[in-house]
Scaffold this motif. Sequence first.
Motif, PDB file in Angstrom:
ATOM      1  N   GLY A 261     -13.748 -48.152  25.329  1.00  0.00           N
ATOM      2  CA  GLY A 261     -13.910 -46.804  25.867  1.00  0.00           C
ATOM      3  C   GLY A 261     -12.644 -46.197  26.461  1.00  0.00           C
ATOM      4  O   GLY A 261     -12.708 -45.277  27.266  1.00  0.00           O
ATOM      5  N   LYS A 262     -11.488 -46.676  26.026  1.00  0.00           N
ATOM      6  CA  LYS A 262     -10.221 -46.156  26.567  1.00  0.00           C
ATOM      7  C   LYS A 262     -10.082 -44.662  26.303  1.00  0.00           C
ATOM      8  O   LYS A 262      -9.773 -43.879  27.208  1.00  0.00           O
ATOM      9  CB  LYS A 262      -9.025 -46.898  25.937  1.00  0.00           C
ATOM     10  CG  LYS A 262      -9.005 -48.381  26.233  1.00  0.00           C
ATOM     11  CD  LYS A 262      -7.798 -49.066  25.635  1.00  0.00           C
ATOM     12  CE  LYS A 262      -7.808 -49.061  24.106  1.00  0.00           C
ATOM     13  NZ  LYS A 262      -8.959 -49.788  23.523  1.00  0.00           N
ATOM     14  N   SER A 263     -10.319 -44.275  25.038  1.00  0.00           N
ATOM     15  CA  SER A 263     -10.190 -42.854  24.689  1.00  0.00           C
ATOM     16  C   SER A 263     -11.158 -42.015  25.496  1.00  0.00           C
ATOM     17  O   SER A 263     -10.812 -40.930  25.986  1.00  0.00           O
ATOM     18  CB  SER A 263     -10.505 -42.641  23.209  1.00  0.00           C
ATOM     19  OG  SER A 263      -9.728 -43.498  22.435  1.00  0.00           O
TER      20      SER A 263
ATOM     21  N   ILE B  85     -17.903 -47.673  36.038  1.00  0.00           N
ATOM     22  CA  ILE B  85     -17.994 -46.263  35.667  1.00  0.00           C
ATOM     23  C   ILE B  85     -18.736 -46.074  34.336  1.00  0.00           C
ATOM     24  O   ILE B  85     -19.011 -47.034  33.608  1.00  0.00           O
ATOM     25  CB  ILE B  85     -16.594 -45.623  35.514  1.00  0.00           C
ATOM     26  CG1 ILE B  85     -15.892 -46.168  34.255  1.00  0.00           C
ATOM     27  CG2 ILE B  85     -15.708 -45.860  36.724  1.00  0.00           C
ATOM     28  CD1 ILE B  85     -14.895 -45.186  33.672  1.00  0.00           C
ATOM     29  N   SER B  86     -19.012 -44.831  34.037  1.00  0.00           N
ATOM     30  CA  SER B  86     -19.445 -44.486  32.688  1.00  0.00           C
ATOM     31  C   SER B  86     -18.638 -43.285  32.229  1.00  0.00           C
ATOM     32  O   SER B  86     -18.739 -42.208  32.811  1.00  0.00           O
ATOM     33  CB  SER B  86     -20.939 -44.144  32.656  1.00  0.00           C
ATOM     34  OG  SER B  86     -21.233 -43.513  31.423  1.00  0.00           O
ATOM     35  N   ALA B  87     -17.842 -43.517  31.210  1.00  0.00           N
ATOM     36  CA  ALA B  87     -17.075 -42.395  30.670  1.00  0.00           C
ATOM     37  C   ALA B  87     -18.016 -41.402  30.003  1.00  0.00           C
ATOM     38  O   ALA B  87     -17.733 -40.213  29.933  1.00  0.00           O
ATOM     39  CB  ALA B  87     -16.036 -42.897  29.671  1.00  0.00           C
ATOM     40  N   LEU B  88     -19.159 -41.914  29.536  1.00  0.00           N
ATOM     41  CA  LEU B  88     -20.114 -41.052  28.847  1.00  0.00           C
ATOM     42  C   LEU B  88     -20.757 -40.060  29.803  1.00  0.00           C
ATOM     43  O   LEU B  88     -20.778 -38.857  29.548  1.00  0.00           O
ATOM     44  CB  LEU B  88     -21.194 -41.911  28.176  1.00  0.00           C
ATOM     45  CG  LEU B  88     -22.124 -41.153  27.243  1.00  0.00           C
ATOM     46  CD1 LEU B  88     -21.415 -40.815  25.942  1.00  0.00           C
ATOM     47  CD2 LEU B  88     -23.391 -41.984  26.967  1.00  0.00           C
ATOM     48  N   THR B  89     -21.287 -40.548  30.925  1.00  0.00           N
ATOM     49  CA  THR B  89     -21.965 -39.645  31.864  1.00  0.00           C
ATOM     50  C   THR B  89     -21.013 -39.095  32.924  1.00  0.00           C
ATOM     51  O   THR B  89     -21.363 -38.174  33.642  1.00  0.00           O
ATOM     52  CB  THR B  89     -23.098 -40.381  32.609  1.00  0.00           C
ATOM     53  OG1 THR B  89     -22.499 -41.362  33.481  1.00  0.00           O
ATOM     54  CG2 THR B  89     -24.034 -41.074  31.635  1.00  0.00           C
ATOM     55  N   GLY B  90     -19.845 -39.705  33.050  1.00  0.00           N
ATOM     56  CA  GLY B  90     -18.910 -39.252  34.066  1.00  0.00           C
ATOM     57  C   GLY B  90     -19.115 -39.941  35.409  1.00  0.00           C
ATOM     58  O   GLY B  90     -18.396 -39.672  36.381  1.00  0.00           O
ATOM     59  N   GLN B  91     -20.061 -40.846  35.461  1.00  0.00           N
ATOM     60  CA  GLN B  91     -20.367 -41.512  36.725  1.00  0.00           C
ATOM     61  C   GLN B  91     -19.134 -42.214  37.303  1.00  0.00           C
ATOM     62  O   GLN B  91     -18.514 -43.048  36.629  1.00  0.00           O
ATOM     63  CB  GLN B  91     -21.490 -42.536  36.498  1.00  0.00           C
ATOM     64  CG  GLN B  91     -22.016 -43.114  37.791  1.00  0.00           C
ATOM     65  CD  GLN B  91     -22.994 -44.267  37.519  1.00  0.00           C
ATOM     66  OE1 GLN B  91     -23.010 -44.852  36.442  1.00  0.00           O
ATOM     67  NE2 GLN B  91     -23.822 -44.572  38.495  1.00  0.00           N
TER      68      GLN B  91
END
Length: 438
Positions: free
Chosen positions: A187-189, A328-334
């Motif tokens: 999930g780096k990108s 964290i979650s890059a998807l939800t921004g958490q």
Amino acid sequence: MPKPVVAIVGRPNVGKSTLFNRLTGARVAIVEDTPGVTRDRLYRDAEWRGRQFTLVDTGGIAARPDDPLVAQVRRQAEQALEEADVILFVVDTRTGLTADDEEVAEILRRSGRPVILVANKVEDFSDPTLTHEFYRLGLGDPFPVSAIHGLNVGDLLDRVVDLLPEAAVEEDGMALKVAVVGRPNVGKSSIVNRLLGEERVIVSDLPGTTRDAIDTYIRQGEREYILIDTAGMRRKSRIADSTEHYSVLRALKAVERADVVLVVLDGTEGVTEQDKKIAGYGHEHGKASIIIVNKWDLVPRDDKTMARYEEMIRQELSFMSYAPILFISALTGQRVARILPAIDAVGAEASRRVATGTLNSIVREAVILTPPPAVKGQAVKIFYATQVKVKPPTFIFFCNRPEDVHFSYQRYLENQLRQAFGFEGTPLRLLFRRSKGQ
Ligand SMILES: Nc1nc2c(ncn2[C@@H]2O[C@H](COP(=O)(O)OP(=O)(O)OP(=O)(O)O)[C@@H](O)[C@H]2O)c(=O)[nH]1
Ligand SMILES: Nc1nc2c(ncn2[C@@H]2O[C@H](COP(=O)(O)OP(=O)(O)OP(=O)(O)O)[C@@H](O)[C@H]2O)c(=O)[nH]1
């Protein structure tokens, strides 16, 4: 601003001390002596053409009388590598090339560090044959000087100054350089794009130092950051570079240039061997690191999940227990908003200098509380400590028997320093040097 370090190495009697005195005495303005270590005369601050640096004479440092010569010289070179930005490798044109010279050259060559091969005791510059044989060391053109007469020493200093790392201030203002590393698909990108997508962030491209690397400059309020080598990360259609070897090489290069490394893990998986290897780059290069556990939205959780995952990381990545962990979650921004502040925090810790007096009162206390264990009935004494560098904070402990300070005692001292001063997120370097004492 930490001063870059220039180290002089070479076997005994080639003229290291003479060169040291020459470089810091006659031709160079001595700005100040590094506090506390003056009596050892091993470290001296120098300035040439407006650039300041600290010169180290490793000759006086590494001698262990009972060691064979070759081991002494090897240790010297290794110590120099640990702390130096530029290395002056001195050889003696009167005695010519020796097996010890070749041994040291090999270590220096492998390091990839800037090395100037100084051919000393050249009093006749019209005779090029004096330095010929030293080409065999594979360290480029030998640089002829006469330390004792000061011949060609100014040119040598020009060369040294050219090789010093750019002062960070001149290079990119106050921006912290950040490398985002991790296995493919962690999930780096997504993280980089999230960081760029945050409000109030200004994005612009900077050409990186490697040909196809693109650095991304971001600003948030007063703070500036450079995300290193983000070319492939910002676009979804990536350059076809996903062969493992290439991406590993790339990560290494990014780490070398970084102030802070974000080590990204996939929260749906454990810590793999490859994760360990990648996290290890930053540690070995002395970089501040933050461990980012991504995809936390996919992890089925109860109130203990995070603590358990953290414990697992601490076990698997035990060599970097100083690194903070963010889930964290890059998807939800958490919790993505916590990343930049964490970068600021560890970046500041990596640049922290502690006052010599305070440092020594902590060290004294630590040593009284738990003295170093004696070896073969001989007491091991630590006299004095001083911080010689930042990024990472590097400390020299002067002691009577540096070789007998056991690894576990080094860990003890490191823990005491961390308890007193924090240093969260940054590795520390502790070096032990011989000294005659107070
Ligand atoms: N002819 C000549 N002699 C030199 C020169 N530089 C140093 N020497 C001599 O070489 C000898 C060794 O010099 P040092 O500076 O003590 O050498 P070193 O490498 O520091 O030696 P250790 O402290 O044993 O590691 C001394 O006798 C110096 O006078 C030079 O440029 N020309
Ligand atoms: N559920 C979830 N999926 C994510 C998260 N972050 C990334 N992903 C997904 O994971 C996949 C890989 O994400 P990337 O950002 O491309 O990973 P990368 O580390 O840049 O991958 P490489 O460029 O191959 O090294 C994509 O399908 C993303 O949508 C996250 O926080 N949660």
